[in-house]
Scaffold this motif. Sequence first.
Motif, PDB file in Angstrom:
ATOM      1  N   SER A  21       0.829  -1.200   0.000  1.00 50.59           N
ATOM      2  CA  SER A  21       0.000   0.000   0.000  1.00 50.59           C
ATOM      3  C   SER A  21       0.866   1.254   0.000  1.00 50.59           C
ATOM      4  N   PHE A  22       1.924   1.243   0.823  1.00 51.27           N
ATOM      5  CA  PHE A  22       2.838   2.379   0.871  1.00 51.27           C
ATOM      6  C   PHE A  22       3.488   2.600  -0.495  1.00 51.27           C
ATOM      7  N   SER A  23       3.960   1.514  -1.112  1.00 55.74           N
ATOM      8  CA  SER A  23       4.655   1.632  -2.396  1.00 55.74           C
ATOM      9  C   SER A  23       3.748   2.229  -3.463  1.00 55.74           C
ATOM     10  N   LYS A  24       2.488   1.798  -3.479  1.00 58.80           N
ATOM     11  CA  LYS A  24       1.540   2.335  -4.453  1.00 58.80           C
ATOM     12  C   LYS A  24       1.353   3.828  -4.254  1.00 58.80           C
ATOM     13  N   SER A  25       1.153   4.233  -3.003  1.00 59.50           N
ATOM     14  CA  SER A  25       0.958   5.644  -2.688  1.00 59.50           C
ATOM     15  C   SER A  25       2.209   6.451  -3.028  1.00 59.50           C
ATOM     16  N   MET A  26       3.359   5.919  -2.652  1.00 57.13           N
ATOM     17  CA  MET A  26       4.630   6.608  -2.896  1.00 57.13           C
ATOM     18  C   MET A  26       4.863   6.810  -4.387  1.00 57.13           C
ATOM     19  N   VAL A  27       4.692   5.748  -5.146  1.00 58.24           N
ATOM     20  CA  VAL A  27       4.934   5.815  -6.590  1.00 58.24           C
ATOM     21  C   VAL A  27       3.970   6.784  -7.258  1.00 58.24           C
ATOM     22  N   ASN A  28       2.695   6.681  -6.916  1.00 60.08           N
ATOM     23  CA  ASN A  28       1.698   7.513  -7.581  1.00 60.08           C
ATOM     24  C   ASN A  28       1.858   8.994  -7.272  1.00 60.08           C
ATOM     25  N   GLU A  29       1.994   9.331  -5.993  1.00 60.12           N
ATOM     26  CA  GLU A  29       2.037  10.750  -5.613  1.00 60.12           C
ATOM     27  C   GLU A  29       3.386  11.378  -5.931  1.00 60.12           C
ATOM     28  N   PHE A  30       4.469  10.649  -5.701  1.00 65.86           N
ATOM     29  CA  PHE A  30       5.792  11.224  -5.897  1.00 65.86           C
ATOM     30  C   PHE A  30       6.032  11.594  -7.351  1.00 65.86           C
ATOM     31  N   HIS A  31       5.490  10.807  -8.286  1.00 69.55           N
ATOM     32  CA  HIS A  31       5.700  11.096  -9.700  1.00 69.55           C
ATOM     33  C   HIS A  31       4.965  12.348 -10.150  1.00 69.55           C
ATOM     34  N   ARG A  32       3.886  12.688  -9.420  1.00 68.02           N
ATOM     35  CA  ARG A  32       3.101  13.857  -9.822  1.00 68.02           C
ATOM     36  C   ARG A  32       3.604  15.089  -9.082  1.00 68.02           C
ATOM     37  N   THR A  33       4.554  15.772  -9.655  1.00 68.01           N
ATOM     38  CA  THR A  33       5.088  16.976  -9.036  1.00 68.01           C
ATOM     39  C   THR A  33       4.993  18.130 -10.026  1.00 68.01           C
ATOM     40  N   LYS A  34       4.684  19.313  -9.534  1.00 64.03           N
ATOM     41  CA  LYS A  34       4.506  20.460 -10.407  1.00 64.03           C
ATOM     42  C   LYS A  34       5.835  21.172 -10.669  1.00 64.03           C
ATOM     43  N   GLU A  35       6.026  21.566 -11.886  1.00 61.44           N
ATOM     44  CA  GLU A  35       7.212  22.328 -12.263  1.00 61.44           C
ATOM     45  C   GLU A  35       6.760  23.662 -12.862  1.00 61.44           C
ATOM     46  N   GLN A  36       7.319  24.751 -12.347  1.00 55.81           N
ATOM     47  CA  GLN A  36       6.949  26.079 -12.830  1.00 55.81           C
ATOM     48  C   GLN A  36       7.575  26.332 -14.198  1.00 55.81           C
ATOM     49  N   VAL A  37       6.762  26.796 -15.132  1.00 52.10           N
ATOM     50  CA  VAL A  37       7.231  27.089 -16.493  1.00 52.10           C
ATOM     51  C   VAL A  37       6.919  28.548 -16.811  1.00 52.10           C
ATOM     52  N   ASN A  38       7.954  29.294 -17.171  1.00 59.51           N
ATOM     53  CA  ASN A  38       7.782  30.703 -17.545  1.00 59.51           C
ATOM     54  C   ASN A  38       8.002  30.877 -19.047  1.00 59.51           C
ATOM     55  N   THR A  39       7.090  31.547 -19.713  1.00 58.31           N
ATOM     56  CA  THR A  39       7.220  31.823 -21.141  1.00 58.31           C
ATOM     57  C   THR A  39       7.017  33.311 -21.397  1.00 58.31           C
ATOM     58  N   LEU A  40       7.738  33.813 -22.385  1.00 54.83           N
ATOM     59  CA  LEU A  40       7.603  35.223 -22.776  1.00 54.83           C
ATOM     60  C   LEU A  40       6.764  35.329 -24.050  1.00 54.83           C
ATOM     61  N   LYS A  41       5.757  36.194 -24.022  1.00 55.25           N
ATOM     62  CA  LYS A  41       4.907  36.410 -25.185  1.00 55.25           C
ATOM     63  C   LYS A  41       4.848  37.898 -25.517  1.00 55.25           C
ATOM     64  N   HIS A  42       4.606  38.183 -26.777  1.00 60.07           N
ATOM     65  CA  HIS A  42       4.458  39.574 -27.226  1.00 60.07           C
ATOM     66  C   HIS A  42       2.965  39.928 -27.260  1.00 60.07           C
ATOM     67  N   VAL A  43       2.575  40.857 -26.436  1.00 61.24           N
ATOM     68  CA  VAL A  43       1.184  41.293 -26.377  1.00 61.24           C
ATOM     69  C   VAL A  43       1.150  42.806 -26.570  1.00 61.24           C
ATOM     70  N   ALA A  44       0.465  43.227 -27.619  1.00 61.00           N
ATOM     71  CA  ALA A  44       0.350  44.655 -27.938  1.00 61.00           C
ATOM     72  C   ALA A  44       1.729  45.310 -28.001  1.00 61.00           C
TER      73      ALA A  44
END
Length: 227
Positions: A21-44
């Motif tokens: 049960s621990f391994s399932k929880s560890m594998v599932n949640e640990f793989h789902r991590t957020k990474e911040q992505v910054n992009t530059l766009k030209h607006v007006a």
Amino acid sequence: MSKKTSTTSIITSPIHDELRSFSKSMVNEFHRTKEQVNTLKHVAGKRVKESSSKIVNETGKPQYQTDNIPLLVKDASNPSAIITTNNSDAVNLSNQKISLSDEALLYLVHLAGHPKNVFLYILYYLLNEETLEFRTDSLVKHYYEEFCRVTGYKVSSSAMKDAIKKLGEMRLIINVARNRYMMNPIVLGFKNNVIRNRAFTLYVNKLAEKKLVVKDYLLPQIDLLKK
């Protein structure tokens, strides 16, 4: 005709079920991590920075798998007999298929306590074999404490932090960023020399980037391991 009552029973243990049960929880949640992505766009006619987040896979492995393995059963009519059956059970895997090198024995034989346990925890759940990196943030610490609870090993709130520090002093790992480390490839086994050479090149380049002397950091320090 009455049905014959089976005299066999599956050999199981509560700790096996908890660890699965621990391994399932560890594998599932640990793989789902957020990474911040910054992009530059030209607006007006102006450059505008937009921030978003994406889900990244830390270890590069599939999120969660089950595997079929033969079950061990005990025959009640012959208590000394253990039988391997063709029946199967779904087992939660860590998804890691990492092996150790021959040289690893020279160093790991000196590990004990939480440094040893954290090293194994890294291999089973955290390490990205492609980059040799793993993270050590609060989520990882939380899961390590849960791992110790499930396996019945006493743990304190500083256990993982102290173990990581020790592994760094031993030069089994190096710090590459905040809450992120790289494993020394000398303790890892690889499928072939091409993959092995790529891993060592990656590690040596990181040592050079951090202005660390390669010959001092490539080989773990046995004298430190013995302390």
